[in-house]
Enzyme design. Structure first.
Site, short mmCIF file in Angstrom:
data_model
loop_
_atom_site.label_atom_id
_atom_site.label_comp_id
_atom_site.label_asym_id
_atom_site.label_seq_id
_atom_site.Cartn_x
_atom_site.Cartn_y
_atom_site.Cartn_z
N SER A 298 -62.60 23.70 -75.82
CA SER A 298 -64.16 23.83 -75.96
C SER A 298 -64.28 22.70 -77.11
O SER A 298 -63.72 22.66 -78.04
CB SER A 298 -64.56 25.00 -76.38
OG SER A 298 -64.45 25.27 -77.63
N SER A 331 -60.68 26.70 -79.19
CA SER A 331 -61.65 25.70 -79.72
C SER A 331 -60.83 24.32 -80.00
O SER A 331 -59.71 24.63 -80.72
CB SER A 331 -62.31 26.50 -80.66
OG SER A 331 -61.50 26.65 -81.82
N ASP A 332 -61.71 23.32 -80.03
CA ASP A 332 -61.18 22.15 -80.79
C ASP A 332 -61.23 22.40 -82.19
O ASP A 332 -62.10 23.37 -82.66
CB ASP A 332 -62.26 20.97 -80.68
CG ASP A 332 -61.35 19.72 -80.86
OD1 ASP A 332 -60.22 19.57 -81.25
OD2 ASP A 332 -61.69 18.58 -80.26
N SER A 333 -60.46 21.94 -82.86
CA SER A 333 -60.26 22.24 -84.52
C SER A 333 -61.92 22.04 -85.28
O SER A 333 -62.26 21.18 -85.18
CB SER A 333 -59.19 21.40 -85.06
OG SER A 333 -58.04 21.54 -84.60
#
Length: 805
Positions: A298, A331-333
């Site tokens: 995401s 999740s993306d960081s």
């Protein structure tokens, strides 16, 4: 045979070290055909390989505590990022991952440009496989339930590991228009990951590069949803057929932040609801449904005021309920933290955790310890603000992927020594040569300036700031510590012993005042003029000038958007001075995004687009210059003439990219720059091709039927070459406005001189569908026109068919 294989695998696993062997024997968790993960001395349902995945997931969930469940919702970034130890230590028993962890990312891979992540366990390859086994054994043997770790890693242009097989940048991979070669690339990434101990690879990027100012254009396959879907599908199939998960990036609408600004912004994409569905979600929908990707990442950004990572609509309604995704969302960081630190829709981290978890996020990833997510989540569960049903659902998705990957049956690399023969082997080396050759795009070849005959050349000058550079083909999302052949090295190797190849740099990639010089240029100083003069003097003594210009890795990539698409610094000054010598000039573009090279297009006779061409890029460029290969790549992005034309891309709505009228109250005649510098799908060849015999069967078809299209393509020139036959579709009349034409098929076809091949396409109902006024996907009755061409503008043949009720 099966029993022998399992026994051999068992012996390999427990033979990692003497102490491990004794430990494993004492615990007796390893049995013929199963592993006693929870160490209760019996085969539970979740430990039984013969049981259905869903039953195994349910059984394991029923045995997990809240602490163990919440540990399956976070990433532990690997050594040199968050994890401080290369190998397990006694202190791990006091860490939060004593109850397990969802995944460990980029573990022991020795990242480029990150000395802290350099590890003695990354190479030789077998040492890494052994090391991963050791880490995995800790989780299997030292945690109560022994839930294996999913070892994740990046892999958009080759596996993100020390000395893995390198590919060109994704924008170059896209320019091959070759589905077979992308599938092979996926095979290599998956095979190397499996051999090294990685189980989940973050690839491909399915974002559309619609704005060339965007920093990550270099990491996209291009601007067209159909092309990105077709190539992305092949990458996923290649990776996952090796028994490794593929995680798609970045879901969704990530690639068009306002003005292309992707530094600290990454927000406010100006995308309408219909455009969202038929452009930016198209590739994700198709790749999930047709290739069954096991993972989705995401994205940071919002859409219509709601952060994607906190959106139930995106992560649950669209992704799972409509697209049928059954893997896990990571999740993306920092995407979770952005809910309160950037988007300001959450009050604090705890509120952000609640929102993303309820939205559908499974695993949070960031460069901070996993407890920063896990502890607030535990509080929310204990307070009744997140239900056990929701927690179980999110954890079940993670466990399902782990079961599908076989981690509960074979948690370890079965044969670590084999990695030394698998990773970047000779077959992979040959593949890097092939893909670097196929991605080259010939933009201009006036008066057949190319190929160059070696018989007519005695001395060549290779110049330009990118001529001897190699860093452009190394990134944190691809292999590290690999040898990259520069343009200079390639020319020296390919030219032959009878040709003298000299090098003068000529200028730097940027001038000392860049980026201010993009809007406030200053005169050349003495040193800059002297550097250009040295190149000019060398050019006058040469028979051919090869000048490599463009961008380096510091100018394009994540968080590196731009305000200008011109050649930076003094590069145009150098090119103009070289062209003024009267010597034959070949311009090689090394870059990660389209550039507005209007002067070069008008005056320089020969131009290549090489993108960031990978390990063998310099060799391929030299081979193309001398005609040892025939370039056949095609552009996957429109090249505008000016940033003032942006947004300017394909596909587009009718008349939306038309010129300014010459008459009427708003007429201005010739004051507006119109047309593309190079259109989508464009690319030249040293030979010529002819299309004929376009057939469509049937001429009339029902709404749910397929349409067969065939066309003959002939090499009418004297050299063998590849042509990319492109099928575009136009719906003549529709209930809502559709795109002027849409790409709906392509095939890269190799042809000998005089050879003819028949290319076959199948148009499915999905290829004909549109979103109607009620936002439902339908195939409307009416007339469609098939257009066959060598680019989106160079259409050779047209023919119509009808769809009836």
């Amino acid at each position: 045979m099966k029993k022998k294989f399992l026994l051999a695998g068992f012996i390999t696993v427990i033979g990692i070290s003497g102490s491990s062997l004794v430990n494993a024997q004492q615990k007796s968790i390893y049995h013929q055909g199963w592993i006693d993960f929870n160490k209760n001395g019996k085969m539970d349902v979740f430990e039984d390989p013969s049981q259905p995945v869903e039953k195994r997931v349910a059984d394991l969930l029923s045995q997990m505590t809240v602490d163990e469940k919440t540990c399956q919702t976070a990433t532990l970034y690997g050594y040199g990022r968050v994890l401080k130890d290369e190998m397990p230590t006694p202190e791990w028993k006091q860490e939060i991952w004593k109850d397990g962890i969802a995944n460990i990312d980029e573990e022991l891979n020795s990242l480029a440009y990150n000395p802290k992540a350099t590890s003695k366990y990354s190479y030789p390859y077998s040492r890494h496989a052994d090391a991963i086994n050791t880490v995995q054994k800790w989780f299997v043997e030292e945690t109560r339930l022994g839930i294996p770790v999913d070892f994740t890693n990046e892999g958009i242009h080759g596996l993100n590991h020390d000395r893995a097989t390198p590919f060109p940048a994704p924008i170059g991979i896209g320019s091959t228009w070759d589905k077979e070669i992308v599938r092979h690339a996926g095979d290599i990434v998956g095979r190397e990951a499996k051999a090294l101990g990685y189980t989940n690879i973050y690839t491909p990027i399915l974002d559309l590069a619609r704005d060339p100012r965007w920093g990550r254009v270099v990491e996209s396959y291009g601007e067209d949803p159909f092309l990105v879907a077709e190539l992305g599908k092949q990458m996923v199939l290649g990776v996952q057929e090796q028994g490794v998960a593929s995680t798609l990036k970045h879901f969704a609408v990530y690639s068009v932040p306002k003005g292309g600004r992707d530094g600290d912004a990454r927000t406010d994409p100006h995308v309408a609801p219909r455009e969202l569905q038929d452009m930016y979600l198209y590739a994700f929908r198709r790749v999930i449904q047709e290739a069954h990707a096991m993972g989705v990442m995401s994205s940071y950004n919002d859409w219509d005021g709601v952060p994607i990572t906190g959106s139930y609509y995106f992560l649950t309604e669209l992704l799972r309920q409509k697209f049928g995704f059954d893997g896990y969302v990571v999740s993306d960081s920092e995407a979770v933290e952005f809910l309160y630190s950037k988007h300001h829709v959450a009050t604090d981290i705890k509120d952000a955790v609640r929102q993303v978890f309820e939205a559908g996020l499974n695993v949070r990833t960031n460069f901070t310890p996993p407890q920063t997510f896990i502890m607030p989540l535990r509080e929310l569960v204990s307070e009744g603000k997140i239900s056990m049903k929701t927690l179980d659902s999110r954890v079940a998705d993670v466990l399902r992927v782990k079961f599908k990957l076989g981690l509960f049956d074979h948690p370890y690399v079965q044969d670590p020594k084999a990695a030394d023969k698998i990773v970047f082997n000779q077959d992979a080396v040959e593949f890097t040569k092939k893909i670097s050759r196929e991605e080259l795009v010939l933009l201009k070849n006036a008066n057949n300036a190319l190929p160059v005959s070696r018989n007519n050349i005695k001395k060549i000058l290779v110049t330009g700031p990118l001529a001897a550079e190699t860093n452009h083909s190394i990134s944190r999302y691809g292999p590290s510590n690999v040898h990259i052949v520069s343009v200079l090295e390639g020319m020296k190797a390919v030219a032959g012993k009878n040709i003298e190849v000299n090098y003068v740099r000529g200028c730097e990639v940027v001038d000392k005042n860049w980026p201010e010089s993009e809007i406030l240029p200053e005169p050349l100083d003495k040193d800059e003029q002297a550097s250009i003069d040295s190149a000019v003097n060398a050019a006058k003594q040469s028979d051919l000038v090869v000048v490599a210009l463009g961008e380096n890795e510091k100018m394009v990539g994540e968080s590196k958007s731009t305000t200008s698409l011109n050649l930076a610094g003094r590069q145009l000054d150098l090119l103009q001075a070289l062209q003024a010598t009267g010597k034959p000039v070949v311009l090689v573009l090394i870059n990660g995004r389209p550039l507005t090279i209007n002067w070069a297009n008008k005056y320089v006779p020969a131009i290549f687009e090489a993108w960031f061409p990978g390990a063998e890029g310099g060799t391929a460029i030299a081979e193309a210059i001398f005609g040892d290969i025939n370039p056949g790549g095609k552009l996957t992005m429109t090249f505008p003439k000016s940033v003032g034309q942006i947004e300017y891309n394909f596909p587009f709505k009718p008349a939306s990219q038309a010129g300014q009228p010459g008459k009427g109250p708003n007429g201005g005649g010739k004051t507006l720059i119109t047309g593309a510098l190079y259109p989508f799908g464009y690319g030249l060849s040293y030979t010529t091709f002819e299309y004929s015999n376009l057939t469509i069967t049937p001429q009339s078809q029902h709404q749910q039927g397929d349409i067969q299209v065939t066309v003959d393509v002939k090499n009418t020139g004297k050299l063998k070459g590849d042509d990319v036959v492109q099928l575009y579709l136009k719906q003549m009349v529709s209930s809502v406005i559709t795109y002027d034409t849409q790409l709906r098929g392509f095939e890269r076809v190799p042809l000998e001189p005089g050879e003819t091949k028949t290319v076959k396409f199948t148009l499915h109902p999905d290829d004909l569908s549109l979103l109607d006024k009620n936002m439902n996907w339908v195939v409307e009755p009416g007339t469609f026109e098939v257009r066959i061409g060598s680019s989106s503008e160079d259409i050779k043949l047209k023919k119509q068919f009808n769809v009836v009720n």
